[in-house]
Design a protein around this motif. Structure first.
Motif, PDB file in Angstrom:
ATOM      1  N   HIS A 404     -98.388 -12.586   7.767  1.00 26.04           N
ATOM      2  CA  HIS A 404     -98.313 -11.124   7.800  1.00 26.04           C
ATOM      3  C   HIS A 404     -96.962 -10.638   8.324  1.00 26.04           C
ATOM      4  O   HIS A 404     -96.705  -9.444   8.371  1.00 26.04           O
ATOM      5  CB  HIS A 404     -99.464 -10.590   8.670  1.00 26.04           C
ATOM      6  N   THR A 405     -96.090 -11.561   8.722  1.00 29.64           N
ATOM      7  CA  THR A 405     -94.776 -11.212   9.273  1.00 29.64           C
ATOM      8  C   THR A 405     -93.900 -10.558   8.220  1.00 29.64           C
ATOM      9  O   THR A 405     -93.807 -11.024   7.095  1.00 29.64           O
ATOM     10  CB  THR A 405     -94.079 -12.475   9.805  1.00 29.64           C
ATOM     11  N   LYS A 406     -93.233  -9.469   8.617  1.00 29.81           N
ATOM     12  CA  LYS A 406     -92.277  -8.792   7.744  1.00 29.81           C
ATOM     13  C   LYS A 406     -90.887  -8.982   8.368  1.00 29.81           C
ATOM     14  O   LYS A 406     -90.592  -8.426   9.424  1.00 29.81           O
ATOM     15  CB  LYS A 406     -92.569  -7.294   7.624  1.00 29.81           C
ATOM     16  N   SER A 407     -90.054  -9.784   7.725  1.00 27.78           N
ATOM     17  CA  SER A 407     -88.737 -10.064   8.298  1.00 27.78           C
ATOM     18  C   SER A 407     -87.721 -10.335   7.205  1.00 27.78           C
ATOM     19  O   SER A 407     -88.065 -10.802   6.119  1.00 27.78           O
ATOM     20  CB  SER A 407     -88.808 -11.275   9.245  1.00 27.78           C
ATOM     21  N   VAL A 408     -86.463 -10.031   7.527  1.00 23.70           N
ATOM     22  CA  VAL A 408     -85.331 -10.331   6.653  1.00 23.70           C
ATOM     23  C   VAL A 408     -84.218 -10.873   7.540  1.00 23.70           C
ATOM     24  O   VAL A 408     -83.916 -10.286   8.587  1.00 23.70           O
ATOM     25  CB  VAL A 408     -84.838  -9.077   5.901  1.00 23.70           C
ATOM     26  N   LEU A 409     -83.618 -11.981   7.144  1.00 19.82           N
ATOM     27  CA  LEU A 409     -82.489 -12.550   7.877  1.00 19.82           C
ATOM     28  C   LEU A 409     -81.341 -12.775   6.909  1.00 19.82           C
ATOM     29  O   LEU A 409     -81.504 -13.449   5.890  1.00 19.82           O
ATOM     30  CB  LEU A 409     -82.894 -13.873   8.540  1.00 19.82           C
ATOM     31  N   VAL A 410     -80.189 -12.196   7.233  1.00 21.89           N
ATOM     32  CA  VAL A 410     -79.008 -12.262   6.378  1.00 21.89           C
ATOM     33  C   VAL A 410     -77.909 -13.035   7.091  1.00 21.89           C
ATOM     34  O   VAL A 410     -77.448 -12.634   8.174  1.00 21.89           O
ATOM     35  CB  VAL A 410     -78.507 -10.852   6.007  1.00 21.89           C
ATOM     36  N   ASP A 411     -77.514 -14.153   6.511  1.00 23.51           N
ATOM     37  CA  ASP A 411     -76.405 -14.966   7.011  1.00 23.51           C
ATOM     38  C   ASP A 411     -76.562 -15.349   8.481  1.00 23.51           C
ATOM     39  O   ASP A 411     -75.560 -15.537   9.199  1.00 23.51           O
ATOM     40  CB  ASP A 411     -75.071 -14.225   6.807  1.00 23.51           C
ATOM     41  N   GLY A 412     -77.792 -15.468   8.949  1.00 28.41           N
ATOM     42  CA  GLY A 412     -78.047 -15.862  10.327  1.00 28.41           C
ATOM     43  C   GLY A 412     -77.613 -14.857  11.358  1.00 28.41           C
ATOM     44  O   GLY A 412     -77.732 -15.110  12.569  1.00 28.41           O
ATOM     45  N   GLN A 413     -77.156 -13.678  10.948  1.00 29.51           N
ATOM     46  CA  GLN A 413     -76.575 -12.693  11.852  1.00 29.51           C
ATOM     47  C   GLN A 413     -77.339 -11.369  11.867  1.00 29.51           C
ATOM     48  O   GLN A 413     -77.602 -10.790  12.914  1.00 29.51           O
ATOM     49  CB  GLN A 413     -75.119 -12.417  11.440  1.00 29.51           C
ATOM     50  N   LEU A 414     -77.698 -10.873  10.712  1.00 29.78           N
ATOM     51  CA  LEU A 414     -78.334  -9.566  10.574  1.00 29.78           C
ATOM     52  C   LEU A 414     -79.833  -9.751  10.351  1.00 29.78           C
ATOM     53  O   LEU A 414     -80.255 -10.398   9.388  1.00 29.78           O
ATOM     54  CB  LEU A 414     -77.723  -8.798   9.398  1.00 29.78           C
ATOM     55  N   SER A 415     -80.638  -9.165  11.230  1.00 27.60           N
ATOM     56  CA  SER A 415     -82.091  -9.329  11.159  1.00 27.60           C
ATOM     57  C   SER A 415     -82.770  -7.976  10.998  1.00 27.60           C
ATOM     58  O   SER A 415     -82.356  -6.984  11.605  1.00 27.60           O
ATOM     59  CB  SER A 415     -82.627  -9.999  12.432  1.00 27.60           C
ATOM     60  N   LEU A 416     -83.821  -7.960  10.181  1.00 28.60           N
ATOM     61  CA  LEU A 416     -84.687  -6.796  10.060  1.00 28.60           C
ATOM     62  C   LEU A 416     -86.113  -7.263  10.343  1.00 28.60           C
ATOM     63  O   LEU A 416     -86.614  -8.174   9.685  1.00 28.60           O
ATOM     64  CB  LEU A 416     -84.623  -6.174   8.663  1.00 28.60           C
ATOM     65  N   VAL A 417     -86.740  -6.638  11.335  1.00 27.33           N
ATOM     66  CA  VAL A 417     -88.091  -7.005  11.751  1.00 27.33           C
ATOM     67  C   VAL A 417     -88.878  -5.728  11.977  1.00 27.33           C
ATOM     68  O   VAL A 417     -88.368  -4.786  12.601  1.00 27.33           O
ATOM     69  CB  VAL A 417     -88.071  -7.846  13.051  1.00 27.33           C
ATOM     70  N   GLY A 418     -90.116  -5.663  11.465  1.00 29.04           N
ATOM     71  CA  GLY A 418     -90.905  -4.468  11.693  1.00 29.04           C
ATOM     72  C   GLY A 418     -92.212  -4.473  10.947  1.00 29.04           C
ATOM     73  O   GLY A 418     -92.872  -5.516  10.816  1.00 29.04           O
ATOM     74  N   THR A 419     -92.557  -3.290  10.407  1.00 23.05           N
ATOM     75  CA  THR A 419     -93.865  -3.108   9.773  1.00 23.05           C
ATOM     76  C   THR A 419     -93.772  -2.979   8.264  1.00 23.05           C
ATOM     77  O   THR A 419     -94.796  -2.818   7.594  1.00 23.05           O
ATOM     78  CB  THR A 419     -94.541  -1.831  10.318  1.00 23.05           C
ATOM     79  N   ILE A 437     -81.188  -5.701  13.863  1.00 21.46           N
ATOM     80  CA  ILE A 437     -80.518  -6.361  14.987  1.00 21.46           C
ATOM     81  C   ILE A 437     -79.285  -7.090  14.479  1.00 21.46           C
ATOM     82  O   ILE A 437     -79.382  -7.919  13.562  1.00 21.46           O
ATOM     83  CB  ILE A 437     -81.466  -7.355  15.696  1.00 21.46           C
ATOM     84  N   ASP A 438     -78.158  -6.788  15.084  1.00 15.24           N
ATOM     85  CA  ASP A 438     -76.895  -7.450  14.731  1.00 15.24           C
ATOM     86  C   ASP A 438     -76.541  -8.426  15.842  1.00 15.24           C
ATOM     87  O   ASP A 438     -75.884  -8.063  16.819  1.00 15.24           O
ATOM     88  CB  ASP A 438     -75.794  -6.384  14.561  1.00 15.24           C
ATOM     89  N   ASP A 439     -77.015  -9.665  15.709  1.00 12.35           N
ATOM     90  CA  ASP A 439     -76.801 -10.638  16.782  1.00 12.35           C
ATOM     91  C   ASP A 439     -77.134 -12.031  16.261  1.00 12.35           C
ATOM     92  O   ASP A 439     -78.241 -12.268  15.762  1.00 12.35           O
ATOM     93  CB  ASP A 439     -77.695 -10.297  17.983  1.00 12.35           C
ATOM     94  N   ASP A 440     -76.204 -12.958  16.364  1.00 15.18           N
ATOM     95  CA  ASP A 440     -76.457 -14.301  15.845  1.00 15.18           C
ATOM     96  C   ASP A 440     -77.420 -15.078  16.732  1.00 15.18           C
ATOM     97  O   ASP A 440     -78.122 -15.977  16.255  1.00 15.18           O
ATOM     98  CB  ASP A 440     -75.149 -15.074  15.653  1.00 15.18           C
ATOM     99  N   GLY A 441     -77.493 -14.732  18.011  1.00  6.55           N
ATOM    100  CA  GLY A 441     -78.457 -15.386  18.882  1.00  6.55           C
ATOM    101  C   GLY A 441     -79.882 -15.058  18.480  1.00  6.55           C
ATOM    102  O   GLY A 441     -80.734 -15.951  18.339  1.00  6.55           O
TER     103      GLY A 441
END
Length: 486
Positions: A404-419, A437-441
């Motif tokens: 059910h997770t909604k997520s997008v990860l771009v180049d290990g740096q840009l993340s989209l997480v939500g509903t 979130i703009d963070d490689d960590g």
């Protein structure tokens, strides 16, 4: 007498065709995608009365006259609050990575505020861990607790959350709880709603479902956000409803739901608070603007804190923003793109962007559940697989429950997480929320979660898929025809 019946029959026929013509004109005059317009027109012409009733009920985004007026009148005060927030220069970040810069600029331009920095951010991948952390934070709350969920279903740890929330209200904490009427129907049929109200919690049933309102407001418009705000400092959001998966949809035949939540501390709670305030005012008419952050709200240094932009979508919020954000993120990918969603029914533009990314050399992976709780969406999503596989997209089917997770990860740096699901309902209709979130960590943390999903999935083989039964292709195309309406 025969003349009377003849005239009456002609009037009925004329009225019938006038109704069809007027609805046809209404569909054509609305600015919508051609596939969506054609789907509605075909339904109306094949099943006229059923089609007309369906269109008037679900074909247009009716928030309802009263809510629409509240949404219109709240914006002057909201705009002033946002303008005052901008004076807190220390919380805003204007320095983004190359892959995230365009998306953050888009969000700032359309929502009026930049991303906020200095946040602590923790990914919670276990329902037990999430609910236990939430209970601890509720027990430590001093001033305010505000929640909105699509589904709250009694049972298991969800009842412990309810008990801790009532205890907080009894000790003087201001508690507000907004739940979607359709999603939380079992909650409102249980004793918990009355018990919470008796404890002093403001419980609101959002977007009530009623046949009396069927032509006054779109009935399938849903409050799909999942948000918890505590003392204008702690915030939660993600894909998880307020349910214990051991007690939730056990008879659906898809296994336990697998979710991801983010727990945050810092100024992002303030920007999420204004979204909650807007939702509350649209639903109740009451204004509860959050306080502006004080100078002590950034305990985390810029170097160790996360930069987060919050995207709110739904009626009354910037139109089409979440769709624009997803397109911008996909086109920003240069090396790798990983997407997880339980419901995959993308727009043509999003499908084209994903395929184009794979064709220009990006390593693209999409993770979806093998078994879906929605038969319509499950079949409709398969109609897109052949085109994706041909473009070089890797499709993983998660086998250990309903992912059910909604997520997008771009180049290990840009993340989209939500509903937000990658379907028409989330992109164009419901009230949704997404963290950018703009963070490689953090990207590394999300990548490890997605890798775990992939390890528990089966890679779809393109050659085997091309040999699937002909009847399956027919069913896929049939449900694909309705995809603009899902």
């Amino acid at each position: 007498m025969s003349t009377f019946y003849t005239v009456l029959s002609w009037l009925l026929v004329f009225g019938y065709w006038l109704l069809i013509a007027s609805v046809t004109l209404r569909i054509l005059m609305k600015r919508r995608t051609v596939p969506s317009a054609m789907a509605w027109l075909l339904i109306i012409y094949i099943l006229p009365l059923v089609g007309i009733i369906a269109y008037l009920s679900f074909g247009e985004l009716h928030l309802g006259k009263r809510r629409a007026e509240r949404a219109r009148t709240m914006w002057p005060s909201t705009a002033k609050w946002l303008n005052d927030l901008k004076s807190c220069h220390q919380i805003f970040s204007h320095d983004n990575s190359d892959v995230a810069r365009a998306l953050f600029q888009l969000c700032e331009k359309r929502q009026g505020v930049a991303g906020v920095k200095g946040n602590q951010l923790q990914l919670l991948t276990s329902t037990d861990d999430t609910l236990q952390a939430l209970i601890r934070d509720i027990q430590l709350a001093r001033h305010h607790i505000e929640m909105v969920f699509y589904i709250w279903q009694p049972g298991g740890l969800a009842d412990e959350v309810a008990e801790s929330l009532m205890a907080a209200a009894r000790r003087g904490v201001q508690c507000r709880l907004m739940l979607d009427s359709a999603g939380s129907v079992q909650f409102f049929r249980s004793p918990w709603a009355t018990m919470m109200r008796n404890a002093g919690i403001e419980v609101v049933e959002s977007l009530k479902v009623s046949l009396l309102r069927v032509f006054l407001r779109r009935m399938d418009l849903r409050q799909h956000r999942k948000v918890v705000l505590i003392d204008n400092y702690i915030a939660y959001t993600g894909s998880m409803n307020l349910v214990d998966p051991r007690y939730f949809k056990q008879d659906a035949g898809v296994g336990q739901w697998v979710d991801l939540m983010a727990r945050m501390e810092g100024p992002v709670a303030t920007t999420m608070g204004i979204i909650y305030a807007c939702d509350w005012e649209i639903e109740t008419g009451k204004r509860i603007l959050p306080p502006s952050p004080d100078g002590n709200i950034m305990p985390f240094e810029q170097e160790s804190g996360h930069t987060i932009q919050v995207i709110a979508s739904g009626p009354g919020f910037p139109e089409d923003l979440i769709h624009q954000a997803l397109l911008t993120a996909v086109y920003a990918a240069r090396e790798q793109l990983i997407m997880t969603t339980p419901y995959f029914v993308p727009s043509d533009d999003l499908l084209h962007a994903i395929c184009t990314a794979a064709q220009r050399g990006v390593d693209v992976s999409i993770i979806v559940p093998r078994h879906n709780d929605s038969m319509l969406v499950g079949w409709a999503s398969r109609a897109f697989f052949a085109e994706l596989l041909e473009a070089g997209v890797k499709i993983y089917q998660f086998e250990e429950g309903l992912l059910h997770t909604k997520s997008v990860l771009v180049d290990g740096q840009l993340s989209l997480v939500g509903t937000v699901n990658l379907d028409m309902r989330s992109l164009w209709l419901n009230f949704e929320i997404t963290l950018v979130i703009d963070d490689d960590g953090f990207g590394g943390d999300l990548a490890r979660v997605q890798d775990d999903y992939i390890a528990r999935s089966r890679l779809l083989d393109g050659k085997r898929w091309s040999r699937r039964a002909y009847w399956q292709r027919i069913v896929e195309r049939l449900f694909y025809f309705f995809s603009p309406l899902l």
